[in-house]
Design an enzyme around this catalytic site. Structure first.
Site, mmCIF file in Angstrom:
data_model
loop_
_atom_site.group_PDB
_atom_site.id
_atom_site.type_symbol
_atom_site.label_atom_id
_atom_site.label_comp_id
_atom_site.label_asym_id
_atom_site.label_seq_id
_atom_site.Cartn_x
_atom_site.Cartn_y
_atom_site.Cartn_z
ATOM 1 N N TYR A 125 4.042 -5.569 0.962
ATOM 2 C CA TYR A 125 4.838 -6.003 -0.183
ATOM 3 C C TYR A 125 5.890 -4.937 -0.474
ATOM 4 O O TYR A 125 5.966 -4.359 -1.563
ATOM 5 C CB TYR A 125 3.979 -6.292 -1.417
ATOM 6 C CG TYR A 125 4.600 -7.345 -2.316
ATOM 7 C CD1 TYR A 125 4.585 -8.682 -1.943
ATOM 8 C CD2 TYR A 125 5.221 -6.995 -3.507
ATOM 9 C CE1 TYR A 125 5.171 -9.653 -2.747
ATOM 10 C CE2 TYR A 125 5.816 -7.956 -4.316
ATOM 11 C CZ TYR A 125 5.778 -9.277 -3.926
ATOM 12 O OH TYR A 125 6.371 -10.244 -4.720
ATOM 13 N N HIS A 156 9.564 2.040 -0.480
ATOM 14 C CA HIS A 156 9.054 2.126 0.886
ATOM 15 C C HIS A 156 10.190 2.354 1.882
ATOM 16 O O HIS A 156 10.063 3.145 2.819
ATOM 17 C CB HIS A 156 8.328 0.830 1.264
ATOM 18 C CG HIS A 156 7.083 0.564 0.487
ATOM 19 N ND1 HIS A 156 6.966 -0.486 -0.403
ATOM 20 C CD2 HIS A 156 5.892 1.201 0.459
ATOM 21 C CE1 HIS A 156 5.762 -0.487 -0.930
ATOM 22 N NE2 HIS A 156 5.083 0.528 -0.424
ATOM 23 N N GLN A 169 -10.417 1.742 -0.423
ATOM 24 C CA GLN A 169 -9.980 2.467 -1.612
ATOM 25 C C GLN A 169 -10.085 1.627 -2.876
ATOM 26 O O GLN A 169 -9.683 2.066 -3.953
ATOM 27 C CB GLN A 169 -8.549 2.983 -1.437
ATOM 28 C CG GLN A 169 -7.477 1.910 -1.379
ATOM 29 C CD GLN A 169 -6.163 2.436 -0.855
ATOM 30 O OE1 GLN A 169 -6.078 2.951 0.264
ATOM 31 N NE2 GLN A 169 -5.109 2.333 -1.662
ATOM 32 N N GLY A 194 5.093 9.078 -0.456
ATOM 33 C CA GLY A 194 5.896 9.182 -1.660
ATOM 34 C C GLY A 194 5.270 10.099 -2.693
ATOM 35 O O GLY A 194 4.055 10.102 -2.893
ATOM 36 N N LYS A 195 6.100 10.865 -3.377
ATOM 37 C CA LYS A 195 5.609 11.762 -4.421
ATOM 38 C C LYS A 195 5.288 11.035 -5.717
ATOM 39 O O LYS A 195 4.752 11.651 -6.644
ATOM 40 C CB LYS A 195 6.630 12.871 -4.681
ATOM 41 C CG LYS A 195 6.773 13.863 -3.544
ATOM 42 C CD LYS A 195 7.715 14.988 -3.926
ATOM 43 C CE LYS A 195 7.903 15.973 -2.798
ATOM 44 N NZ LYS A 195 8.836 17.074 -3.184
ATOM 45 N N ASP A 212 2.980 8.951 -5.956
ATOM 46 C CA ASP A 212 1.527 9.141 -5.906
ATOM 47 C C ASP A 212 1.269 10.605 -5.561
ATOM 48 O O ASP A 212 0.832 10.937 -4.455
ATOM 49 C CB ASP A 212 0.921 8.200 -4.878
ATOM 50 C CG ASP A 212 1.234 6.739 -5.201
ATOM 51 O OD1 ASP A 212 0.994 6.332 -6.339
ATOM 52 O OD2 ASP A 212 1.731 6.034 -4.296
#
Length: 316
Positions: free
Chosen positions: A37, A42, A66, A184-185, A187
């Site tokens: 998605y 992304h 997870q 990605g930062k 997260d």
């Protein structure tokens, strides 16, 4: 320039062979792990990966390891056809898409189900907590833990989350065998956990952190944003507003973390959010600090309706 059609790979062995063939030619492989998605955030990771490697693999896999059974695995958004169209639009393109059906399916040796399987599941301190993998009895029983870094922030309310993330990333690293992987930062805790795992387990992989990408209204891009109603989306903007206010206050000399956190919590709760956590932490250890004496990160997560919103990488 014509859009590049990536090769679509679903089998582990085929993916590993593809990557080894590329690397045998002296070329480098970059991996961008996703759960699909896809959005502009992304695509920015893919653009970052092009800076560090010659060929790009994007994995699309919604990882049941997870998610706990009470979380949103079954409703996680999916649009594979749309994802491929977006990947074709990226400048430089994507060379391969790895989209396995089930990375916890071990065929012959998964037929025997351990009736006591849940006895070895993650504990939240007050009882046993299982992931969707264990609930379905796949036979998988090996998990990667980053014991200290996974405990705080998101790990407090999601006790199976980071062992699931670390395990699936390890599996992807072993299958794709990349030279570089980009995360990605947004997260932030996840990025730091993967960095630590790679260091501790001696993976020969460079981990690159890419900056947060926001929508035009300031909301950090997330696949789950599709579940927000227009009203909830407006309320969720309070997270970015609170972080901007905290950064401004710190730049003006406010170094007491308690007061900065109180300001952010007030802004979010007044907007209708329910705080999961709001912590100012040291950038690498993720240990909470009381006073800003060196670079720190303000990590916040809150609920708006049924949707969990996190913004974990705002430096102060």
């Amino acid at each position: 320039m014509a859009a590049k059609d990536p090769v679509i790979i679903t089998e582990k062995g085929e993916m590993r062979n593809w990557s080894r063939k590329i690397r045998s030619q002296g070329k480098t492989v970059g991996l961008v792990p996703t759960m699909g998605y896809l959005h502009q955030g992304h695509l920015s990771l893919i653009q970052e990966a092009h800076k560090h490697s010659q060929l790009i693999v994007v994995s699309i896999y919604v990882n049941p390891g997870q998610f706990s059974p009470s979380e949103d695995l079954s409703t996680y958004p999916s649009d594979f056809h749309g994802d491929i169209l977006k990947l074709k639009s990226v400048l430089g393109g994507v060379d391969a898409v790895f989209c396995p059906k089930n990375l916890y399916d071990y065929s012959n040796n998964s037929k025997q189900k351990n009736k006591n399987e849940n006895e070895n599941c993650a504990s939240d301190g007050g009882g046993w907590v299982v992931s969707c993998v264990e609930e379905k009895g796949s036979g998988h029983e090996t998990w990667v833990r980053i014991e200290r870094l996974e405990k705080g922030l998101c790990g407090k309310s999601r006790p199976v989350f980071f062992r699931g993330v670390a395990t699936i990333v390890t599996k992807l690293f072993n299958i794709v065998e990349p030279d570089v992987a980009v995360f990605g930062k947004k997260d932030y805790q996840q990025w730091r956990i993967i960095q630590r795992m790679v260091r501790d387990l001696d993976f020969a992989i460079e981990i690159v952190g890419s900056e947060v990408i926001r929508d035009s209204d300031g909301l950090a891009l997330s696949s789950r944003n599709v579940h927000l109603s227009p009203e909830e989306r407006e309320k969720a903007l309070s997270i970015s507003r609170s972080l901007v206010s905290a950064k401004s206050a710190a730049e003006e000399g406010q170094v007491k973390c308690g007061e900065l956190k109180d300001l952010a919590v007030k802004t979010i709760t007044q907007a209708g959010g329910r705080i999961d956590y709001a912590e100012i932490v040291e950038q690498e250890s993720l240990e909470a600090v009381e006073e800003i004496k060196s670079p720190v990160v303000f990590c916040i997560a809150a609920w708006f309706g049924k949707q969990h919103q996190s913004m974990g990488g705002n430096g102060i």
